[in-house]
Write a protein that holds these residues in place. Structure first.
Motif, PDB file in Angstrom:
ATOM      1  N   THR A 153      -1.218   6.025   2.470  1.00 25.56           N
ATOM      2  CA  THR A 153      -2.420   5.607   1.741  1.00 25.56           C
ATOM      3  C   THR A 153      -3.579   6.550   2.026  1.00 25.56           C
ATOM      4  O   THR A 153      -4.329   6.937   1.122  1.00 25.56           O
ATOM      5  CB  THR A 153      -2.801   4.174   2.139  1.00 25.56           C
ATOM      6  N   ASN A 154      -3.743   6.935   3.294  1.00 24.52           N
ATOM      7  CA  ASN A 154      -4.826   7.849   3.648  1.00 24.52           C
ATOM      8  C   ASN A 154      -4.628   9.226   3.018  1.00 24.52           C
ATOM      9  O   ASN A 154      -5.606   9.912   2.704  1.00 24.52           O
ATOM     10  CB  ASN A 154      -4.940   7.966   5.164  1.00 24.52           C
ATOM     11  N   ALA A 155      -3.371   9.623   2.825  1.00 17.12           N
ATOM     12  CA  ALA A 155      -3.115  10.906   2.164  1.00 17.12           C
ATOM     13  C   ALA A 155      -3.549  10.853   0.697  1.00 17.12           C
ATOM     14  O   ALA A 155      -4.131  11.805   0.169  1.00 17.12           O
ATOM     15  CB  ALA A 155      -1.633  11.254   2.268  1.00 17.12           C
TER      16      ALA A 155
ATOM     17  N   ALA B 244      -4.595  -3.751   5.384  1.00 15.59           N
ATOM     18  CA  ALA B 244      -4.059  -2.466   4.934  1.00 15.59           C
ATOM     19  C   ALA B 244      -3.110  -2.633   3.758  1.00 15.59           C
ATOM     20  O   ALA B 244      -3.151  -1.865   2.794  1.00 15.59           O
ATOM     21  CB  ALA B 244      -3.349  -1.752   6.082  1.00 15.59           C
ATOM     22  N   SER B 245      -2.239  -3.632   3.823  1.00 18.90           N
ATOM     23  CA  SER B 245      -1.270  -3.831   2.752  1.00 18.90           C
ATOM     24  C   SER B 245      -1.956  -4.124   1.426  1.00 18.90           C
ATOM     25  O   SER B 245      -1.482  -3.725   0.360  1.00 18.90           O
ATOM     26  CB  SER B 245      -0.325  -4.980   3.115  1.00 18.90           C
TER      27      SER B 245
ATOM     28  N   ASN C 116       0.826  -1.212   0.000  1.00 20.98           N
ATOM     29  CA  ASN C 116       0.000   0.000   0.000  1.00 20.98           C
ATOM     30  C   ASN C 116       0.858   1.258   0.000  1.00 20.98           C
ATOM     31  O   ASN C 116       0.520   2.256  -0.650  1.00 20.98           O
ATOM     32  CB  ASN C 116      -0.978   0.001   1.174  1.00 20.98           C
ATOM     33  N   GLY C 117       2.000   1.211   0.690  1.00 20.41           N
ATOM     34  CA  GLY C 117       2.909   2.344   0.648  1.00 20.41           C
ATOM     35  C   GLY C 117       3.557   2.507  -0.713  1.00 20.41           C
ATOM     36  O   GLY C 117       3.738   3.628  -1.207  1.00 20.41           O
ATOM     37  N   VAL C 118       3.904   1.379  -1.335  1.00 22.16           N
ATOM     38  CA  VAL C 118       4.451   1.415  -2.694  1.00 22.16           C
ATOM     39  C   VAL C 118       3.447   2.060  -3.646  1.00 22.16           C
ATOM     40  O   VAL C 118       3.796   2.926  -4.466  1.00 22.16           O
ATOM     41  CB  VAL C 118       4.803  -0.013  -3.167  1.00 22.16           C
TER      42      VAL C 118
ATOM     43  N   CYS D 162       2.799   3.461   6.255  1.00 24.17           N
ATOM     44  CA  CYS D 162       2.142   3.080   4.998  1.00 24.17           C
ATOM     45  C   CYS D 162       0.667   3.451   5.007  1.00 24.17           C
ATOM     46  O   CYS D 162       0.127   3.927   4.003  1.00 24.17           O
ATOM     47  CB  CYS D 162       2.322   1.591   4.748  1.00 24.17           C
ATOM     48  N   VAL D 163      -0.005   3.236   6.135  1.00 21.38           N
ATOM     49  CA  VAL D 163      -1.407   3.635   6.230  1.00 21.38           C
ATOM     50  C   VAL D 163      -1.540   5.147   6.123  1.00 21.38           C
ATOM     51  O   VAL D 163      -2.453   5.665   5.469  1.00 21.38           O
ATOM     52  CB  VAL D 163      -2.031   3.122   7.547  1.00 21.38           C
TER      53      VAL D 163
END
Length: 359
Positions: free
Chosen positions: A264-266, A339-340, A22-24, A260-261
């Motif tokens: 993703t939220n951004a 999340a991932s 998710n961060g990627v 990472c969350v």
């Protein structure tokens, strides 16, 4: 767009970080991924072993064909700052914030009040923006934490591999994060006074993890143990102000998802703002879309930490059996790794203020 940074210069403390799928995705979305992962180790294999060196988990945190990279925190921070400047974001350093109002006013430490269309508070677990708007539900000291260290990388160190080992209430993790560096994290309860003194009493950690002596002895002086906390906000926004990252959902790093969350939220926040004319409607849609994934991840991260750090010492074999069972349960993996696997897609409902759905 303007960023107010409280420090006199842009800097990042810490050592390494794993950027999960998710961060990627988030970094790719904003055009920063290539710089972040240049020279980094891709994580192809992850394992967790217990005090008897039995394999409890084997790559269960790597969902399917996911991408994950171990990188230096400084590199991640630098890449984000560089990309922001490329997008003409003004970054004002030495500009601490004391709060905000629901009308979109940002209150600076020097007494100035600045008007904005939208204020985003990304000011950490002890967020002054969140507190000023009475959005805090609770902040919890989890009674454990870890030291994060960078050590010189040697030719025989792991490649593309993360290793975590448990011994009673202590945990150690090792993974390479640059051609020159290996990241070592050492977690223990707050009550473990010897365990917290990681660069002053390495012998106690060598006693717990003798097979990692070569890594522990490479840890430089000056490192410190830092505690973990959870933060829960009643809401993620008030009027024309949103809180994000640790300000809205600080969590322990046990699942590697705190940052990472936040990223993703951004991205999801940007989707919502693109889709709605009305800012408050956008913020409501954003929270409805992302909150459940964030809350679930925070709970599982806390649970993981409790198992690893506060589990009764007389029942360690039962702990290993539980972790093995969770690792081999597709249902459990899906929930823990929610999340991932999550891809944000804040769909604009056909209500007043919406401009239609994002593709």
């Amino acid at each position: 767009m303007r960023v107010h940074e409280r420090n006199d210069s842009l800097r990042e403390i810490g050592a390494g970080i794993v950027v999960w799928q998710n961060g990627v995705n988030a970094l790719r979305e904003i055009g920063a991924l290539e710089e972040v992962v240049s020279g980094a180790d891709r994580v192809d294999y992850w394992q967790l072993r217990d005090e008897r060196n039995r394999l409890m988990q084997d790559s269960w945190m790597l969902p399917g064909t996911s991408e994950a990279y171990a990188v230096l925190r400084t590199r991640l921070h630098q890449a984000l700052a560089t990309r922001a400047q490329q997008l003409d974001v003004e970054i004002v350093t030495g500009s601490p914030v004391t709060g905000a109002t629901a009308d979109g006013e940002l209150v600076l430490d020097d007494g100035r009040v600045l008007q904005a269309d939208l204020v985003v508070g990304a000011d950490g677990v002890n967020s002054k923006v969140r507190e000023s708007l009475e959005l805090t539900q609770k902040v919890t000291d989890l009674r454990d934490g870890c030291g994060r260290h960078l050590i010189p990388r040697l030719p025989d160190d792991p490649v593309n591999t993360m290793i975590e080992r448990w011994a009673g209430a202590r945990r150690i993790g090792i993974f390479p994060c640059s051609p020159e560096s290996v990241y070592v994290y050492m977690c223990c309860p707050a009550k473990d006074e010897l365990g917290r003194e990681q660069t002053h009493d390495r012998a106690t950690w060598i006693d717990s993890f003798p097979e990692f002596r070569g890594y522990i002895e490479r840890i430089p002086d000056g490192g410190r143990w830092a505690s973990f906390s959870d933060a829960v906000a009643r809401r993620w926004s008030s009027g024309r102000v949103a809180v994000i990252g640790d300000a809205s959902h600080a969590m322990s790093p046990n699942l590697g998802q705190a940052a990472c969350v936040g990223m993703t939220n951004a991205v999801a926040l940007g989707q919502a703002l693109d889709g709605f004319e009305d800012i408050t409607a956008a913020l409501d849609a954003w929270e409805r879309s992302e909150r459940s994934v964030t809350d679930q991840t925070q709970r599982y991260s806390r649970f993981y930490g409790w198992i690893g750090t506060h589990w009764p010492r007389l029942a360690l074999d039962a702990r290993s059996a539980l972790i093995w069972a969770l690792a081999h349960s597709a249902r459990a993996q899906k929930r823990i790794n929610v999340a991932s696997r999550h891809v944000p897609n804040v769909t604009v409902a056909t209500t007043a203020g919406g401009r239609g759905s994002r593709p």
